[in-house]
Design a protein around this motif. Sequence first.
Motif, PDB file in Angstrom:
ATOM      1  N   THR A  26      32.316  33.862  49.141  1.00  0.00           N
ATOM      2  CA  THR A  26      33.744  34.107  48.955  1.00  0.00           C
ATOM      3  C   THR A  26      34.081  35.551  49.294  1.00  0.00           C
ATOM      4  N   SER A  28      35.700  38.964  48.737  1.00  0.00           N
ATOM      5  CA  SER A  28      36.227  39.717  47.599  1.00  0.00           C
ATOM      6  C   SER A  28      36.680  41.101  48.056  1.00  0.00           C
ATOM      7  N   ARG A  29      37.575  41.671  47.292  1.00  0.00           N
ATOM      8  CA  ARG A  29      38.005  43.041  47.573  1.00  0.00           C
ATOM      9  C   ARG A  29      36.886  44.008  47.207  1.00  0.00           C
ATOM     10  N   THR A  32      35.774  45.636  43.437  1.00  0.00           N
ATOM     11  CA  THR A  32      36.130  44.933  42.211  1.00  0.00           C
ATOM     12  C   THR A  32      34.852  44.738  41.398  1.00  0.00           C
ATOM     13  N   ILE A  84      38.206  40.399  36.178  1.00  0.00           N
ATOM     14  CA  ILE A  84      37.965  41.265  37.337  1.00  0.00           C
ATOM     15  C   ILE A  84      38.556  42.643  37.035  1.00  0.00           C
ATOM     16  N   HIS A 157      28.616  42.723  38.437  1.00  0.00           N
ATOM     17  CA  HIS A 157      29.032  42.139  39.710  1.00  0.00           C
ATOM     18  C   HIS A 157      29.950  43.125  40.438  1.00  0.00           C
ATOM     19  N   GLY A 159      32.304  43.446  43.926  1.00  0.00           N
ATOM     20  CA  GLY A 159      32.916  42.710  45.013  1.00  0.00           C
ATOM     21  C   GLY A 159      32.604  43.301  46.375  1.00  0.00           C
ATOM     22  N   TYR A 253      31.324  34.112  43.683  1.00  0.00           N
ATOM     23  CA  TYR A 253      32.188  35.209  43.247  1.00  0.00           C
ATOM     24  C   TYR A 253      32.467  36.213  44.362  1.00  0.00           C
ATOM     25  N   GLY A 254      31.685  36.156  45.430  1.00  0.00           N
ATOM     26  CA  GLY A 254      31.814  37.160  46.475  1.00  0.00           C
ATOM     27  C   GLY A 254      31.304  38.517  46.034  1.00  0.00           C
ATOM     28  N   THR A 255      30.175  38.525  45.319  1.00  0.00           N
ATOM     29  CA  THR A 255      29.680  39.770  44.730  1.00  0.00           C
ATOM     30  C   THR A 255      28.192  39.978  44.990  1.00  0.00           C
TER      31      THR A 255
END
Length: 408
Positions: A26, A28-29, A32, A84, A157, A159, A253-255
């Motif tokens: 995913t 993620s910014r 984050t 987040i 985690h 991002g 989670y994109g982490t």
Amino acid sequence: MAELTPEQAQTQAVAGRGPAFLPPFTVSRLGTMGIELELMVLDRLTYDLLPAAPDILRLLDMQSKKWVATPEITTSMLEVASSILDGYGPAAAEIEEIRSSVQRAAFQVGAAICGGGAHPFQKWNEQRIYPKERYRESAKKYGYLAKMFTVFGMHVHIGVPNADEAIRICAWLTQRAPLFIALSANSPCWQGEDSGFCSARSNVVGAFPMSGTMPSHIRTWGDFSAHFARLAQHGIVNSIKDFYWDVRPKPEYGTVELRVLDTPLRPAYAAALACYARELCVEVFAAPGQWPLDDSREVYAWNRFNAAKDGVGADWIDPGSGLARPVREVVLEDLERLALRSTDPGFGEARRIIEELMRDGGQAGWLKAHMDGGSGMNDLSRLASEMFEHQPAAWPAQAEHDGTGEHA
């Protein structure tokens, strides 16, 4: 046997547990942050572990909140996970809110809560597996190791905007993971004995077959997907949760997830250490294409051992230069460099707290000082709980031993 493609691996039934599945990464910014804390549930009279997590979770489920509380593998532990977050200020505020809410719920069922990496005197054979199918399956798969895993860690985690960069950042953050073991170390006792380590918790994870670090041949998300598919084909893994690596990607989670820390004894320490990890990841992202110069597993294993053994008093072998340097020196240098580039208005406070953490031997040093002063195992558990629940203003290593001398 022909190897499965990543797509085929997602539908391969593994060990009767249903289809193996690796979700796509995913987006993620960058920067984050999410923080997970595994907390001890204690009896308020004996300060032994208490199997009251199900009761506490029922009370927490009635609350409206932006964070979540979930069970862990045994019934005397629970996990809380933040929403987040974007920096030290929001992280410190939310973790304090979590602490306060969980403390109130615990009090209603006659329990206390506590940070720390390992309970000083609990016995693994007395723990109860949480009545959840996933944990029952873990108990069948890992035997007594499942109950031995009644240890308490903090996961961070961070991002990352794309999957390939997440793999690269994993490699960089892994090299510095021993610094976080040293900074968070606060579990000097194990099964009622002084372990001789600052973080006894750190030794428990290594018993699991999928522990360790991400293999050095993995350089892209495609490499990781193929690695997952190969292991899934043999029934070794079924999901990302089967990887107990010190640092791993968390695609849903994109982490990038840092998993090596003992749960800190104060919420503010958790927020500060998470922000240190965050800034390291943001720094690495800003240098695309660069990879660690040395990915020697032997050097990493030695750094990890020293960090667990000696905490903030350890030396760390710099994989780039090959020179052994004091952990304290490396961390202070990192913090100074990162402060010049950080856009987090709270990073200065996080830096101050981490510098505080390294005084007097760190959290493990404080606990050992109490042991040297005559504190028994019950005392250590009680004092650690009071520290987590009541947020004392002074660094507790400076407090005098209270002289109760109670022993388990």
